[in-house]
Design a protein around this motif. Structure first.
Motif, PDB file in Angstrom:
ATOM      1  N   LYS A   1       0.518  -1.285   0.003  1.00  0.00           N
ATOM      2  CA  LYS A   1       0.070  -0.600  -0.321  1.00  0.00           C
ATOM      3  C   LYS A   1       0.323   1.164  -0.487  1.00  0.00           C
TER       4      LYS A   1
ATOM      5  N   SER B   1       5.138  -5.271  10.882  1.00  0.00           N
ATOM      6  CA  SER B   1       6.914  -5.162  10.721  1.00  0.00           C
ATOM      7  C   SER B   1       7.332  -5.516  12.224  1.00  0.00           C
TER       8      SER B   1
ATOM      9  N   SER C   1       6.444  -2.325   6.093  1.00  0.00           N
ATOM     10  CA  SER C   1       7.506  -0.994   5.616  1.00  0.00           C
ATOM     11  C   SER C   1       8.775  -2.048   5.798  1.00  0.00           C
TER      12      SER C   1
ATOM     13  N   ARG D   1       6.337   4.524   4.113  1.00  0.00           N
ATOM     14  CA  ARG D   1       5.762   5.156   3.177  1.00  0.00           C
ATOM     15  C   ARG D   1       4.792   6.935   3.316  1.00  0.00           C
TER      16      ARG D   1
END
Ligand code: PLP
Length: 222
Positions: free
Chosen positions: A25, A196, A214, A220
């Motif tokens: 994403k 994560s 991530s 992000r």
């Protein structure tokens, strides 16, 4: 570090029987292509339009998983592309997924999202709500849905004991459902937990799927 190097590092810490969802994403198709070139085929997205746009640009053997807050009116965007919808968090979503999947003659695989975290902002059924909802009648009234397990998130905290306890609650609820209403349905086998920051704890608490973003793709840009 490149995406390839980060993936190698992450893969080295995940037992081979555990499924890795690469959470892409907010990251561009080029990043997904890099992970794809390393052999990754399962990608997670949390915005319907973004998932649909990426799906048409990228190879057809990618398995897209929807992992985000899903609004009822966006179900029709997600169902045509999603191999699995992990985040079915209320009863209306079941009804809408059934309707959309029936229309395109698909059986949609889903996970039930459970809420165990100590945060109002998170979605999902409480364990009690999930057990009350999932009856034989309910399942037979949604023939275009296959429930493959449960998904959940722990509280975003440094308190590792709290995170572990929440993962235990998810595992316990998963087992109760598996050995109860789903006992003759071997497809109910997935326990998706761990991101994560906490996936190592999730693995030690018995998850079957981790969702990592991530640590693979970097931070992000919202
Ligand atoms: C974004 C997201 C992830 C991945 O989070 P990272 O901390 O970037 O690994 C996992 N699960 C869900 C439901 C998410 O929305």
């Amino acid at each position: 570090m490149s995406i390839k190097e980060k993936l190698q590092q992450i893969r080295a810490t995940i037992p081979s029987h555990i499924e890795l969802v690469c959470v892409s994403k907010f990251h561009p198709v080029e990043s997904i292509e890099e992970a794809y070139a390393c052999g990754e085929r399962i990608f997670g997205e949390n915005r319907p339009q973004e998932m649909a746009q990426k799906a048409v640009q990228l190879p057809a053997d990618i398995k897209w998983q929807f992992i985000g807050n899903l609004q009822t009116n966006k179900v029709k965007i997600v169902v045509p592309y999603a191999d699995l919808i992990q985040s079915v968090s209320n009863e209306r979503l079941f009804d809408e997924i059934e309707k959309v999947a029936a229309k395109i003659d698909k059986v949609q695989k889903v996970l039930i999202e459970l809420h165990v975290a100590d945060e109002e902002s998170k979605q999902g059924f409480t364990p009690e709500e999930a057990k009350a909802l999932l009856t034989t009648d309910f399942l037979s009234s949604h023939p275009h849905i296959t429930i493959c397990g449960v998904m959940g998130m722990a509280t975003n905290t440094d308190n590792q004991e709290q995170v572990r306890n929440e993962f235990r609650q998810l595992h316990t609820t998963f087992e109760q459902l598996r050995d109860g209403i789903f006992k003759d349905m071997p497809q109910f086998k997935e326990l998706s937990m761990g991101m994560s920051g906490d996936y190592q704890i999730a693995i030690s608490e018995g998850c079957t799927t981790v969702r990592i973003g991530s640590s693979i793709f970097g931070a992000r840009q919202y």
